[in-house]
Motif scaffolding. Structure first.
Motif, PDB file in Angstrom:
ATOM      1  N   GLU A 180     -51.199  48.718 -44.188  1.00  0.00           N
ATOM      2  CA  GLU A 180     -52.108  47.683 -43.721  1.00  0.00           C
ATOM      3  C   GLU A 180     -51.548  46.293 -43.991  1.00  0.00           C
ATOM      4  OE1 GLU A 180     -56.868  46.545 -44.006  1.00  0.00           O
ATOM      5  OE2 GLU A 180     -56.113  48.431 -44.824  1.00  0.00           O
ATOM      6  N   ALA A 194     -52.667  51.285 -47.961  1.00  0.00           N
ATOM      7  CA  ALA A 194     -52.795  49.839 -48.165  1.00  0.00           C
ATOM      8  C   ALA A 194     -51.476  49.133 -47.867  1.00  0.00           C
ATOM      9  CB  ALA A 194     -53.249  49.558 -49.591  1.00  0.00           C
ATOM     10  N   ARG A 239     -48.560  46.097 -41.309  1.00  0.00           N
ATOM     11  CA  ARG A 239     -48.828  46.147 -39.872  1.00  0.00           C
ATOM     12  C   ARG A 239     -50.179  45.568 -39.462  1.00  0.00           C
ATOM     13  NH1 ARG A 239     -46.390  51.901 -37.671  1.00  0.00           N
ATOM     14  NH2 ARG A 239     -44.530  51.977 -39.011  1.00  0.00           N
ATOM     15  N   GLU A 251     -54.503  45.413 -39.396  1.00  0.00           N
ATOM     16  CA  GLU A 251     -55.734  46.190 -39.465  1.00  0.00           C
ATOM     17  C   GLU A 251     -55.501  47.667 -39.162  1.00  0.00           C
ATOM     18  OE1 GLU A 251     -60.205  46.194 -37.401  1.00  0.00           O
ATOM     19  OE2 GLU A 251     -58.679  44.714 -36.842  1.00  0.00           O
ATOM     20  N   LYS A 252     -56.312  48.518 -39.787  1.00  0.00           N
ATOM     21  CA  LYS A 252     -56.220  49.966 -39.573  1.00  0.00           C
ATOM     22  C   LYS A 252     -56.478  50.295 -38.102  1.00  0.00           C
ATOM     23  CE  LYS A 252     -58.283  52.776 -42.468  1.00  0.00           C
ATOM     24  NZ  LYS A 252     -59.364  53.582 -43.130  1.00  0.00           N
ATOM     25  N   TRP A 266     -53.114  56.180 -43.313  1.00  0.00           N
ATOM     26  CA  TRP A 266     -52.951  54.721 -43.261  1.00  0.00           C
ATOM     27  C   TRP A 266     -53.213  54.155 -44.650  1.00  0.00           C
ATOM     28  CZ3 TRP A 266     -50.803  52.166 -39.367  1.00  0.00           C
ATOM     29  CH2 TRP A 266     -50.859  50.765 -39.381  1.00  0.00           C
TER      30      TRP A 266
END
Length: 641
Positions: free
Chosen positions: A169, A166, A172, A174-175, A164
């Motif tokens: 993030e 940056a 899409r 929040e992780k 995942w």
């Protein structure tokens, strides 16, 4: 084989704890696991109904990830070879659509997994809930279902996202939770199953005793060839491979390993590993599972090295690595402080340890074991002792009664300093000798070297004592709290080194040792100047500033200190009378031939500490001055320390 026999006995003595989960202080769960099972950290929990249909799934919190899983000999010791676990496993084994979302894989892991699971289901010991899992996985839609429920995530090409970033993030949001609990990419996620059956309370297969017993009976069918077990002395199915994951779920190291039949393992000695020693499957499983449980329950791990102490009858034993204060944690009374005599202190230690003497069988044994791995695949037993419980408690009591001093580094619940007399913890000894920034490799090495001093009554290595004395002699280079802690611990080590001399925290005015007397003189100079400066002035006194040089060249340095404290003597006027007389009295005890620049031994720290402690301890009958105001002033001064 003695260690295996003791672990096997421990398992047999605590069969009531098998499968019962407990929580550690960090809320992580652990349990004594059944035979033919091991533990693994699961990442995803999948819920099914009794028809084998998918209901839901969730990412598991790290503290709740510990899972008891069925295992075979091959899977329990697997490394890079694709050997499936019987029920719970990674996506590459359990997911029929793994290739669709992750690409080609080596071998046929999913096919092998399904074949093994089918054999279990079709055996006389097959379990209905396990059959539900088989029916669902046969559909080959696990990853698809997890993606639909947003448990797993795919990229624009329809493949599982490896990391995942940056950019993701920002695109899409929040992780996702799966990336918070898994170290590698999503394809390595470990899956466990729960089956919801109306009328049954327990749906979690990893905690269902009937599922565990079902696999144990199924796997026993495959264990046919027997040999003499060197531990039990019986003809039993032997263990060809032994378990790993002893220290934690990610540990691949083994205590017993003999699979290199093509190398130098047997050349010129044995034809097979069984010629050297044979351990039955049951004994191997129970002994290793007991060891895992004990490590989770009460082991201390420093840089991968595990320090473990337990009793065969009563598991809980006083920690030989802890300080004396830890002995009182279960006692009603608190340890007394500075005014306690050595006799009173010894009685307190005896009462604290005495509670363990009458807990269980007096003839029981205590095991001390230290484990470490030099390589990722081999676990070594670097220290092992099997002692009678009475002998262990006697030696531990002797340690606390001889390696003792007064300490103030403990904190109470309301963050106030607690003063106690006793032995320091081995970890604190490491920090006193090598500083608080000492890495774990140094700390674990010192703890291992200190164990024979505690358990076998050996002398403390002189290099450890010297290092602590050097650091305690350099107060300017340390924070005040750190120096006070180091000073108390060092005094305990020096006191143990000179055990035959019988030193105590209380001041010994009859001691004529050169180093002890020089230490007393340094303490008097320190207290005199500190009183002249007052409570508001926090700078170091001349005695503290020159302490390191004083230890190396006491005669020359004392002349400097004495000349530097003269202005403070003049400032105090008649109030300095008591200190001046005390300096003359101590100096008169020092023989002329001893007033040289020969370096002082660690005993000077005992003289320094005892004299300073005596001066800061208010006594109504002590003649400090001519009126009661000076007594009150001395009481206030004592609060500085």
């Amino acid at each position: 084989m003695n260690w295996l026999a003791n672990l096997y006995k421990t398992y047999e003595n605590h069969t009531n704890a098998v499968g019962q989960f407990e929580k550690k202080k960090n809320n992580r769960e652990y349990a004594l696991i059944p035979v033919s099972h091991t533990t693994q950290s699961a990442h995803i929990e999948v819920n099914l109904d009794r028809e084998g249909n998918y209901l839901s799934a969730k990412v598991i919190d790290k503290n709740e990830g510990s899972t008891i899983i069925p295992c075979t000999e091959a899977s329990a010791s697997r490394t890079s070879a694709p050997v499936p676990y019987p029920l719970f496993d990674k996506l590459v084994y359990v997911a029929g659509d793994f290739v669709q979302y992750c690409g080609e894989v080596k071998g046929t892991p999913h096919t092998d997994y399904m074949k093994q699971l089918r054999s279990w289901c079709e055996s006389p010991y097959g379990h209905s809930k396990v059959k539900c899992v088989h029916e669902y996985l046969a559909k080959g839609t696990l990853i698809t279902d997890l993606i639909r429920d947003k448990v797993l995530w795919i990229d624009a090409q329809g493949k599982l996202i490896e990391k995942w970033t940056a950019a993701l993030e920002a695109e899409r949001g929040e992780k996702p939770d799966i990336f918070k609990v898994i170290v590698s990419d999503q394809s390595a996620a470990f899956i466990r199953f729960a089956v919801q059956v109306p009328g049954e309370v327990e749906s979690r297969l990893w905690r269902d005793p009937s599922v565990q017993q079902s696999f144990i009976q199924f796997y026993e069918m495959s264990l046919k060839e027997k040999d003499l077990c060197y531990v039990s002395g019986e003809l039993l199915p032997y263990a060809d491979k032994h378990t790993s994951r002893i220290r934690n779920s990610a540990d691949k190291s083994k205590l017993i390993s003999a699979n290199d039949s093509d190398g130098f393992t047997y050349r010129g000695r044995f034809r097979s590993s069984r010629n050297a020693a044979t351990v039955s499957y049951e004994v191997s499983q129970k002994a290793h599972n007991a060891l895992k449980w004990l490590i989770e329950r009460q082991g201390i791990t420093v840089d991968g090295r595990v320090f473990l102490v337990w009793g065969l009858e009563s598991l809980d034993m006083p920690d030989p690595l802890g300080d004396t204060f830890s002995l009182y944690q279960d006692e009603d009374e608190e340890p007394t402080g500075g005014d306690s005599t050595h006799k009173e202190f010894a009685n307190q230690v005896r009462r604290a340890i005495g509670g363990y003497r009458y807990d269980g069988d007096y003839a029981s044994n205590v095991i001390i074991m230290v484990l470490d791995a030099a390589t990722p695949g081999r676990l070594a037993m670097v220290y092992y002792r099997d002692l009678n419980k009475e002998m262990f408690l006697d030696r531990l009591q002797a340690w606390h009664e001889t390696c003792y001093w007064q300490h103030r580094y403990r904190k109470s619940a309301d963050n106030k300093n607690i003063t106690f007399i006793g032995a320091p913890a081995t970890r604190d000894i490491a920090f006193a000798a090598y500083g608080p920034r000492a890495n774990d490799k140094i700390v674990k090495g010192l703890i291992e070297r200190m164990l024979p001093c505690i358990i076998d009554g050996r002398k403390i290595p002189l290099d450890i004592v010297r290092s602590a004395v050097i650091r305690a002699s350099n107060p300017v280079g340390l924070d005040e709290w750190e120096w006070e802690k180091t000073l108390g611990i060092t005094c305990a080590l020096v006191n143990k080194t000179f055990e035959r001399e019988g030193f105590e925290v209380a001041l010994n005015t009859e001691n004529k040792d050169r180093s002890y007397l020089f230490g007393r003189m340094l303490a008097i100079a320190d207290v005199l100047e500190r009183r002249a400066l007052g409570r508001e002035e926090k700078r170091a006194t001349n005695a503290v500033r020159y302490m390191n040089a004083f230890a190396q060249r006491p005669s020359r340095t004392w002349m400097i200190i004495q000349s530097n404290i003269q202005p403070y003597q003049a400032r105090m006027g008649t109030d300095a009378g008591y200190y001046n007389r005390l300096l003359d009295e101590v100096g008169a005890q020092l023989e002329a031939e001893n007033f040289t620049d020969k370096p002082l031994s660690g005993l000077y720290l005992l003289g320094f500490y005892s004299q300073r402690n005596d001066l800061y301890t208010s006594k109504k009958d002590k003649e400090i001055g001519t009126d009661t105001e000076q007594d009150q002033e001395n009481n206030e001064q004592g609060e500085i320390i």
